[in-house]
Enzyme design. Structure first.
Site, PDB file in Angstrom:
ATOM      1  N   LYS A 173       8.685  35.606  92.418  1.00 53.98           N
ATOM      2  CA  LYS A 173      10.058  35.792  91.953  1.00 53.98           C
ATOM      3  C   LYS A 173      10.174  35.242  90.532  1.00 53.98           C
ATOM      4  O   LYS A 173      10.165  34.034  90.333  1.00 53.98           O
ATOM      5  CB  LYS A 173      11.029  35.043  92.868  1.00 53.98           C
ATOM      6  CG  LYS A 173      12.463  35.257  92.458  1.00 53.98           C
ATOM      7  CD  LYS A 173      13.325  34.118  92.947  1.00 53.98           C
ATOM      8  CE  LYS A 173      14.318  33.625  91.942  1.00 53.98           C
ATOM      9  NZ  LYS A 173      14.562  34.315  90.713  1.00 53.98           N
ATOM     10  N   GLY A 226      10.230  24.799  87.691  1.00 53.31           N
ATOM     11  CA  GLY A 226      11.639  24.896  87.327  1.00 53.31           C
ATOM     12  C   GLY A 226      12.259  23.517  87.286  1.00 53.31           C
ATOM     13  O   GLY A 226      11.567  22.514  87.088  1.00 53.31           O
ATOM     14  N   THR A 230      16.289  21.888  91.674  1.00 53.27           N
ATOM     15  CA  THR A 230      15.856  23.064  92.448  1.00 53.27           C
ATOM     16  C   THR A 230      14.614  22.718  93.259  1.00 53.27           C
ATOM     17  O   THR A 230      14.490  23.125  94.420  1.00 53.27           O
ATOM     18  CB  THR A 230      15.561  24.261  91.512  1.00 53.27           C
ATOM     19  OG1 THR A 230      16.605  24.378  90.559  1.00 53.27           O
ATOM     20  CG2 THR A 230      15.427  25.550  92.275  1.00 53.27           C
ATOM     21  N   GLU A 248       6.316  21.892  89.848  1.00 54.25           N
ATOM     22  CA  GLU A 248       6.232  21.540  88.419  1.00 54.25           C
ATOM     23  C   GLU A 248       7.658  21.494  87.902  1.00 54.25           C
ATOM     24  O   GLU A 248       8.313  22.531  87.796  1.00 54.25           O
ATOM     25  CB  GLU A 248       5.430  22.599  87.648  1.00 54.25           C
ATOM     26  CG  GLU A 248       3.989  22.754  88.088  1.00 54.25           C
ATOM     27  CD  GLU A 248       3.148  21.533  87.815  1.00 54.25           C
ATOM     28  OE1 GLU A 248       3.538  20.712  86.950  1.00 54.25           O
ATOM     29  OE2 GLU A 248       2.113  21.374  88.467  1.00 54.25           O
ATOM     30  N   CYS A 282       9.082  22.665  78.658  1.00 48.86           N
ATOM     31  CA  CYS A 282       9.137  21.444  79.483  1.00 48.86           C
ATOM     32  C   CYS A 282       8.354  20.311  78.833  1.00 48.86           C
ATOM     33  O   CYS A 282       8.580  19.144  79.137  1.00 48.86           O
ATOM     34  CB  CYS A 282       8.598  21.733  80.872  1.00 48.86           C
ATOM     35  SG  CYS A 282       6.944  22.431  80.845  1.00 48.86           S
ATOM     36  N   GLU A 384      17.509  15.598  81.136  1.00 53.26           N
ATOM     37  CA  GLU A 384      16.833  16.685  80.419  1.00 53.26           C
ATOM     38  C   GLU A 384      17.884  17.626  79.817  1.00 53.26           C
ATOM     39  O   GLU A 384      18.729  18.152  80.534  1.00 53.26           O
ATOM     40  CB  GLU A 384      15.942  17.460  81.388  1.00 53.26           C
ATOM     41  CG  GLU A 384      15.086  18.498  80.694  1.00 53.26           C
ATOM     42  CD  GLU A 384      14.251  19.329  81.665  1.00 53.26           C
ATOM     43  OE1 GLU A 384      14.768  19.706  82.734  1.00 53.26           O
ATOM     44  OE2 GLU A 384      13.092  19.607  81.322  1.00 53.26           O
TER      45      GLU A 384
HETATM   46  P1  NAD Z   1      15.653  26.565  87.709  1.00 57.83           P
HETATM   47  O1  NAD Z   1      15.199  25.497  88.626  1.00 57.83           O
HETATM   48  O2  NAD Z   1      17.091  26.827  87.567  1.00 57.83           O
HETATM   49  O3  NAD Z   1      15.014  27.968  88.143  1.00 57.83           O
HETATM   50  C1  NAD Z   1      13.640  28.162  88.284  1.00 57.83           C
HETATM   51  C2  NAD Z   1      13.392  29.258  89.291  1.00 57.83           C
HETATM   52  O4  NAD Z   1      13.874  28.829  90.557  1.00 57.83           O
HETATM   53  C3  NAD Z   1      14.125  30.561  88.974  1.00 57.83           C
HETATM   54  O5  NAD Z   1      13.311  31.648  89.322  1.00 57.83           O
HETATM   55  C4  NAD Z   1      15.335  30.477  89.884  1.00 57.83           C
HETATM   56  O6  NAD Z   1      15.866  31.724  90.245  1.00 57.83           O
HETATM   57  C5  NAD Z   1      14.744  29.794  91.105  1.00 57.83           C
HETATM   58  N1  NAD Z   1      15.729  29.127  91.955  1.00 57.83           N
HETATM   59  C6  NAD Z   1      16.957  28.670  91.631  1.00 57.83           C
HETATM   60  N2  NAD Z   1      17.568  28.136  92.706  1.00 57.83           N
HETATM   61  C7  NAD Z   1      16.705  28.239  93.733  1.00 57.83           C
HETATM   62  C8  NAD Z   1      16.737  27.853  95.098  1.00 57.83           C
HETATM   63  N3  NAD Z   1      17.807  27.273  95.636  1.00 57.83           N
HETATM   64  N4  NAD Z   1      15.647  28.099  95.863  1.00 57.83           N
HETATM   65  C9  NAD Z   1      14.549  28.665  95.341  1.00 57.83           C
HETATM   66  N5  NAD Z   1      14.461  29.077  94.058  1.00 57.83           N
HETATM   67  C10 NAD Z   1      15.521  28.861  93.260  1.00 57.83           C
HETATM   68  O7  NAD Z   1      14.962  26.262  86.323  1.00 57.83           O
HETATM   69  P2  NAD Z   1      15.129  27.062  84.966  1.00 57.83           P
HETATM   70  O8  NAD Z   1      16.472  26.735  84.403  1.00 57.83           O
HETATM   71  O9  NAD Z   1      14.743  28.482  85.175  1.00 57.83           O
HETATM   72  O10 NAD Z   1      13.981  26.414  84.066  1.00 57.83           O
HETATM   73  C11 NAD Z   1      14.154  25.246  83.337  1.00 57.83           C
HETATM   74  C12 NAD Z   1      13.550  24.070  84.056  1.00 57.83           C
HETATM   75  O11 NAD Z   1      12.183  24.314  84.353  1.00 57.83           O
HETATM   76  C13 NAD Z   1      13.553  22.817  83.214  1.00 57.83           C
HETATM   77  O12 NAD Z   1      13.915  21.725  84.024  1.00 57.83           O
HETATM   78  C14 NAD Z   1      12.106  22.679  82.774  1.00 57.83           C
HETATM   79  O13 NAD Z   1      11.693  21.369  82.444  1.00 57.83           O
HETATM   80  C15 NAD Z   1      11.398  23.196  83.959  1.00 57.83           C
HETATM   81  N6  NAD Z   1      10.036  23.607  83.623  1.00 57.83           N
HETATM   82  C16 NAD Z   1       8.991  22.846  84.059  1.00 57.83           C
HETATM   83  C17 NAD Z   1       7.695  23.193  83.716  1.00 57.83           C
HETATM   84  C18 NAD Z   1       6.513  22.390  84.195  1.00 57.83           C
HETATM   85  O14 NAD Z   1       5.409  22.876  84.092  1.00 57.83           O
HETATM   86  N7  NAD Z   1       6.714  21.195  84.705  1.00 57.83           N
HETATM   87  C19 NAD Z   1       7.475  24.338  82.946  1.00 57.83           C
HETATM   88  C20 NAD Z   1       8.568  25.079  82.513  1.00 57.83           C
HETATM   89  C21 NAD Z   1       9.850  24.709  82.860  1.00 57.83           C
END
Ligand code: NAD
Length: 480
Positions: A173, A226, A230, A248, A282, A384
């Site tokens: 997804k 993400g 989440t 992650e 990130c 963040e």
């Molecule tokens: P997010 O958590 O909002 O979404 C990430 C993914 O999770 C999306 O596909 C979203 O649709 C899905 N999602 C949302 N709610 C969900 C639920 N209840 N159950 C399952 N899936 C769900 O994050 P974002 O805003 O897309 O991305 C930004 C975040 O990601 C920042 O916190 C960033 O630091 C983090 N990030 C971490 C890394 C890493 O490698 N550690 C890399 C990139 C981004």
């Protein structure tokens, strides 16, 4: 208007509900395509397709799996310019960045794991004259992969490549904020000859499709990148079902600058580690910690350079700062700038929305922002922000730098600038983060373990760690 389709069982199909929602172009603030509003039933359909494909894919010779994945990597390379255009349009990032970083990395993720699986071996343990044990590492079954919007195809392929190479079927997804290049990838999978149902890409909201992946009993493994909240939500559903989890999550990374660093090199790289991808990586160093002796010199040079950055149309080759990903995200970042002011912070540069002219007049652009005068415990320095916003703090001693650097609930990465080798090793040992960059930033070898400590995640991606995660170890003991 173009409708993005799900990719299930080798076919591009609409969501079962027939419902779609809007996909925006951040640089224009305008809807330009439609995203399937998928639900549990679409995930269930994908599970059935995966169940059909698993017996074929999991026992296919590794070399054959590798060949198909290499073909997919070749197709990404062949279509790189088009994919870069799509990524830039969907995310708002400068086209130049998508061309130089996102798409080449998506290609190399697939190429790397297509090769790594051929070199992946398991152990044997001999008990002298009693028995010999050997470990089988077998594909697990159906993997759920959930990825974010900041590096869309780059992080999407970083998950699906090792999962597929290891012989699993995948239900993936992409973020609903940036679904487009995953859609394009589904077309390339067909061209590469990936058997039907091996990879399924289901689009939609996290609250529906993501939750369905977490809840579906036949999805045994979840790889998630993400936000930390989440990740906690997914863990709360998947952990009691004993699913294997890789999380992650977010970061609030320190960039620690000592007096004795190579100033010019540090400044050049700090510009990138602060504002690349509009600060939406990130691994960006959002807390800049500077030793007292060079604080003023750094501040002056950094502010000057930041003011020279060109904010503009992502398609323009001269643009340094494109649009942030959504209106909601832009407002969140701006609210943090207001919070920083309330907390007593002084804005040294930026802090505002930028209204461009012409086609980009409704785009979501922000000035790169530098703030000083805040202590480490305030919310601006603890939470963040994930945008083009950094804070400056000064320190005197190594111990103080360490305490500031480690003083958040996150622990993803740290960057360190010094020419004192012993200090570099000492600091690296004591920093609470999964990654430490010394005199560099975002230099990545795909064989190395990647991931965070504390609230930045659980588990490691990359290299053989990823192949271990996506396989089940089985010990076989033979009595002699
Ligand atoms: P997010 O958590 O909002 O979404 C990430 C993914 O999770 C999306 O596909 C979203 O649709 C899905 N999602 C949302 N709610 C969900 C639920 N209840 N159950 C399952 N899936 C769900 O994050 P974002 O805003 O897309 O991305 C930004 C975040 O990601 C920042 O916190 C960033 O630091 C983090 N990030 C971490 C890394 C890493 O490698 N550690 C890399 C990139 C981004």
């Amino acid at each position: 208007m173009e409708k993005i389709q799900n990719y299930i069982g080798g076919k591009l199909i609409p969501p079962i509900s027939g419902a779609y929602f809007d996909n925006y172009e951040p640089a224009k603030g305008k809807v330009y395509s439609q995203i399937p509003d998928s639900e549990y039933s679409d995930i269930d359909l994908a599970v059935k397709a995966s169940q059909k494909a698993f017996p074929i894919w999991s026992i296919m010779e590794k070399q054959k799996r590798s060949d198909i994945l290499l073909k997919l990597a070749d197709l990404i390379l062949k279509n790189a310019d088009q994919l870069a255009l799509e990524e830039s349009r969907d995310n708002g990032k400068p086209l130049k960045l998508a061309k130089q970083v996102d798409i080449p990395r998506a290609e190399s993720n697939i190429r790397f794991f297509a090769s790594a699986i051929l070199h992946f071996a398991s152990e044997s343990h001999s008990m002298e004259n009693t028995a010999i044990n050997y470990t089988l590492r077998q594909p697990i079954g159906i993997v759920g992969a959930i990825s974010p919007w900041n590096l869309p195809l780059y992080l999407f392929t970083w998950k699906i490549a090792p999962a597929l190479a290891a012989g699993n079927c995948v239900i993936a997804k992409p973020s609903e904020i940036t679904p487009y290049t995953a859609y394009s990838l589904s077309k390339l999978c067909k061209e590469a000859g990936l058997p039907d149902g091996v990879l399924n890409i289901v689009h939609g909201h996290g609250s529906k499709v993501g939750e369905a992946i977490s809840k579906h009993p036949e999805i045994k493994v979840i790889s998630f990148t993400g936000g930390t909240q989440t990740g906690a939500r997914i863990a709360s559903i998947a952990a009691p079902m004993f699913k294997k989890l890789s999380l992650e999550l977010g970061g609030k990374n320190p960039n620690i600058i000592f007096d004795d660093c190579d100033f010019d090199e540090m400044l050049k790289v700090t510009m990138r580690s602060s504002f690349a991808n509009q600060g939406q990586i990130c691994l960006c160093g959002s807390r800049i910690l500077i030793q007292k002796g060079i604080y003023e010199a750094f501040k002056k040079a950094f502010v000057e350079r930041t003011k020279q950055l060109r904010i503009g149309d992502p398609m323009n080759e001269k643009t340094n700062i494109g649009a942030v990903v959504s209106e909601i995200h832009m407002n969140k970042i701006l609210s943090y700038v207001e919070l920083a002011k309330e907390e007593g912070g002084k804005i040294l540069s930026g802090g505002n929305r930028v209204i461009l002219e012409g086609e980009n007049k409704n785009g979501w652009f922000l000035e790169p922002t530098i703030i000083e005068g805040l202590d480490n415990s305030c919310r601006t320095n603890q939470e963040e922000i994930f945008g083009p916003v950094v804070t400056l703090q000064s320190f005197e001693t190594e111990a103080e730098a360490l305490s500031l650097a480690n003083g958040t609930e996150y622990g993803l990465s740290s960057t360190l600038w010094t020419s004192d080798l012993k200090r570099a090793h000492r600091m690296a040992q004591n920093l609470h983060s999964g990654i430490v960059w010394i005199n560099c930033w975002l230099v990545r070898d795909l064989r190395t373990p990647f991931g965070g400590t504390k609230n930045s995640g659980v588990g490691r991606e990359g290299g053989f760690e990823a192949l271990q995660f996506f396989t089940e170890a089985k010990n076989v003991c033979i009595y002699l």
